[in-house]
Design a protein around this motif. Structure first.
Motif, short mmCIF file in Angstrom:
data_model
loop_
_atom_site.label_atom_id
_atom_site.label_comp_id
_atom_site.label_asym_id
_atom_site.label_seq_id
_atom_site.Cartn_x
_atom_site.Cartn_y
_atom_site.Cartn_z
N MET A 1 34.31 3.31 17.83
CA MET A 1 33.20 2.56 17.28
C MET A 1 32.38 1.97 18.43
SD MET A 1 33.49 -0.39 14.47
CE MET A 1 32.29 -1.63 14.38
N LEU A 2 31.08 2.08 18.34
CA LEU A 2 30.21 1.57 19.39
C LEU A 2 30.03 0.06 19.25
CD1 LEU A 2 27.43 4.29 19.38
CD2 LEU A 2 29.21 3.95 21.08
N PRO A 3 29.86 -0.64 20.38
CA PRO A 3 29.59 -2.08 20.29
C PRO A 3 28.19 -2.33 19.76
CG PRO A 3 29.55 -1.35 22.57
CD PRO A 3 29.97 -0.17 21.74
N LYS A 4 27.95 -3.55 19.31
CA LYS A 4 26.64 -3.93 18.79
C LYS A 4 25.61 -3.87 19.92
CE LYS A 4 28.55 -6.96 15.30
NZ LYS A 4 28.66 -8.34 14.84
N PRO A 5 24.33 -3.59 19.59
CA PRO A 5 23.32 -3.43 20.63
C PRO A 5 22.91 -4.75 21.29
CG PRO A 5 22.33 -3.20 18.48
CD PRO A 5 23.81 -3.29 18.27
N GLY A 6 23.04 -5.86 20.64
CA GLY A 6 22.69 -7.14 21.24
C GLY A 6 21.29 -7.58 20.88
N VAL A 7 21.16 -8.86 20.60
CA VAL A 7 19.89 -9.48 20.26
C VAL A 7 19.37 -10.19 21.50
CG1 VAL A 7 18.80 -11.22 18.79
CG2 VAL A 7 20.63 -9.79 17.87
N TYR A 8 18.07 -10.09 21.75
CA TYR A 8 17.49 -10.78 22.90
C TYR A 8 17.45 -12.28 22.65
CZ TYR A 8 15.93 -6.82 25.67
OH TYR A 8 15.89 -5.71 26.47
N TYR A 9 17.94 -13.04 23.62
CA TYR A 9 17.85 -14.49 23.61
C TYR A 9 17.30 -14.93 24.95
CZ TYR A 9 20.79 -14.72 19.45
OH TYR A 9 21.29 -14.58 18.18
N PHE A 10 16.52 -15.99 24.93
CA PHE A 10 16.06 -16.57 26.17
C PHE A 10 17.22 -17.32 26.82
CE2 PHE A 10 12.08 -16.38 23.65
CZ PHE A 10 11.39 -15.51 24.49
N PRO A 11 17.25 -17.42 28.14
CA PRO A 11 18.37 -18.08 28.81
C PRO A 11 18.60 -19.51 28.33
CG PRO A 11 16.95 -17.01 30.41
CD PRO A 11 16.27 -16.89 29.10
N TRP A 12 17.53 -20.24 28.06
CA TRP A 12 17.67 -21.63 27.62
C TRP A 12 18.26 -21.71 26.21
CZ3 TRP A 12 13.20 -19.34 29.30
CH2 TRP A 12 12.28 -18.96 28.33
N GLU A 13 18.07 -20.69 25.39
CA GLU A 13 18.69 -20.68 24.07
C GLU A 13 20.20 -20.51 24.18
OE1 GLU A 13 15.16 -18.77 21.31
OE2 GLU A 13 16.47 -17.41 22.42
N VAL A 14 20.63 -19.68 25.12
CA VAL A 14 22.06 -19.46 25.31
C VAL A 14 22.71 -20.71 25.89
CG1 VAL A 14 23.81 -18.02 26.44
CG2 VAL A 14 21.66 -16.99 25.67
N SER A 15 22.10 -21.28 26.92
CA SER A 15 22.72 -22.45 27.57
C SER A 15 22.67 -23.70 26.70
CB SER A 15 22.05 -22.72 28.92
OG SER A 15 20.72 -23.14 28.74
N ASP A 16 21.71 -23.78 25.77
CA ASP A 16 21.62 -24.94 24.87
C ASP A 16 22.54 -24.83 23.66
OD1 ASP A 16 19.78 -26.07 26.56
OD2 ASP A 16 18.03 -25.57 25.34
N GLY A 17 23.25 -23.72 23.53
CA GLY A 17 24.20 -23.57 22.44
C GLY A 17 23.61 -23.05 21.14
N HIS A 18 22.45 -22.40 21.19
CA HIS A 18 21.82 -21.87 19.98
C HIS A 18 22.37 -20.51 19.57
CE1 HIS A 18 18.97 -25.13 19.87
NE2 HIS A 18 18.59 -24.88 21.11
N MET A 41 29.20 -14.86 38.02
CA MET A 41 27.89 -15.10 38.61
C MET A 41 27.17 -16.14 37.76
SD MET A 41 25.84 -11.59 37.53
CE MET A 41 24.36 -11.92 38.39
N THR A 42 26.27 -16.85 38.39
CA THR A 42 25.46 -17.84 37.69
C THR A 42 24.03 -17.36 37.69
OG1 THR A 42 26.93 -19.60 38.43
CG2 THR A 42 24.77 -20.26 37.61
N LEU A 43 23.47 -17.21 36.50
CA LEU A 43 22.06 -16.87 36.36
C LEU A 43 21.29 -18.13 36.01
CD1 LEU A 43 22.08 -13.55 34.26
CD2 LEU A 43 21.81 -13.82 36.72
N ALA A 44 20.14 -18.28 36.62
CA ALA A 44 19.28 -19.44 36.35
C ALA A 44 18.01 -18.95 35.67
CB ALA A 44 18.94 -20.16 37.65
N ALA A 45 17.54 -19.74 34.71
CA ALA A 45 16.28 -19.40 34.04
C ALA A 45 15.15 -19.48 35.05
CB ALA A 45 16.03 -20.35 32.88
#
Length: 161
Positions: A1-18, A41-45
């Motif tokens: 079974m293939l993994p889900k394709p993934g939804v685009y989120y902005f970095p601040w949405e991920v780090s803010d817990g949305h 690794m750490t990615l910064a917006a």
């Protein structure tokens, strides 16, 4: 079974817990720090690097050539680490240095609008347009199965020899 394709989120949405834990997501950011020993690794917006940072687990995509301050796009799953912090477990990591971020943000917003339109319920019967009327029938005496040029000789096309 293939993994889900993934939804685009902005970095601040991920780090803010949305983004819910366990979600498959796509996001981007500038490489701020890379710890090869821990495969993190750490990615910064790009807009606010001091306020919005994401941890990315890179053990599934190593080895790769890390370039600090370069723009990266990541596809992965959001998980909770032992300390309670969230980490994106990368399945795909791509250096996209030189990408126009304003166009990427516009594309993400346009994709969201399109998906929202597709999920809206179809209007009820009172809002539906009336169907176009059926075409008028052709009188039966005008129909003929006989060729129109009966008894006439049809000229053959000329060829160049």
């Amino acid at each position: 079974m293939l993994p889900k394709p993934g939804v685009y989120y902005f970095p601040w949405e991920v780090s803010d817990g949305h983004v819910p834990e366990g979600s498959t997501l796509r996001t981007f950011g500038r490489l701020y720090l890379y710890d090869m020993a821990r495969s993190l690794m750490t990615l910064a917006a790009p807009q606010k690097p001091d306020q919005c940072q994401l941890l990315v687990c890179t053990n599934l995509v190593e080895p790769f050539e890390a370039h600090v301050n370069f723009l990266y796009m990541v596809l992965g799953d959001l998980e909770r680490m032992e300390g309670g912090a969230f980490v994106v477990r990368a399945r795909l990591l791509t250096c996209v240095e030189g990408m126009d971020l304003s166009l990427l943000e516009k594309a993400i917003l346009e994709q969201r609008r399109h998906l929202q339109k597709r999920q809206q319920p179809i209007g009820d019967a009172s809002t539906l347009q009336t169907p176009t009327p059926a075409p008028q029938s052709i009188p039966s005496d005008s129909l003929s199965l006989e060729p129109e040029n009966r008894g006439q000789q049809v000229p053959l096309p000329q060829t160049l020899d």
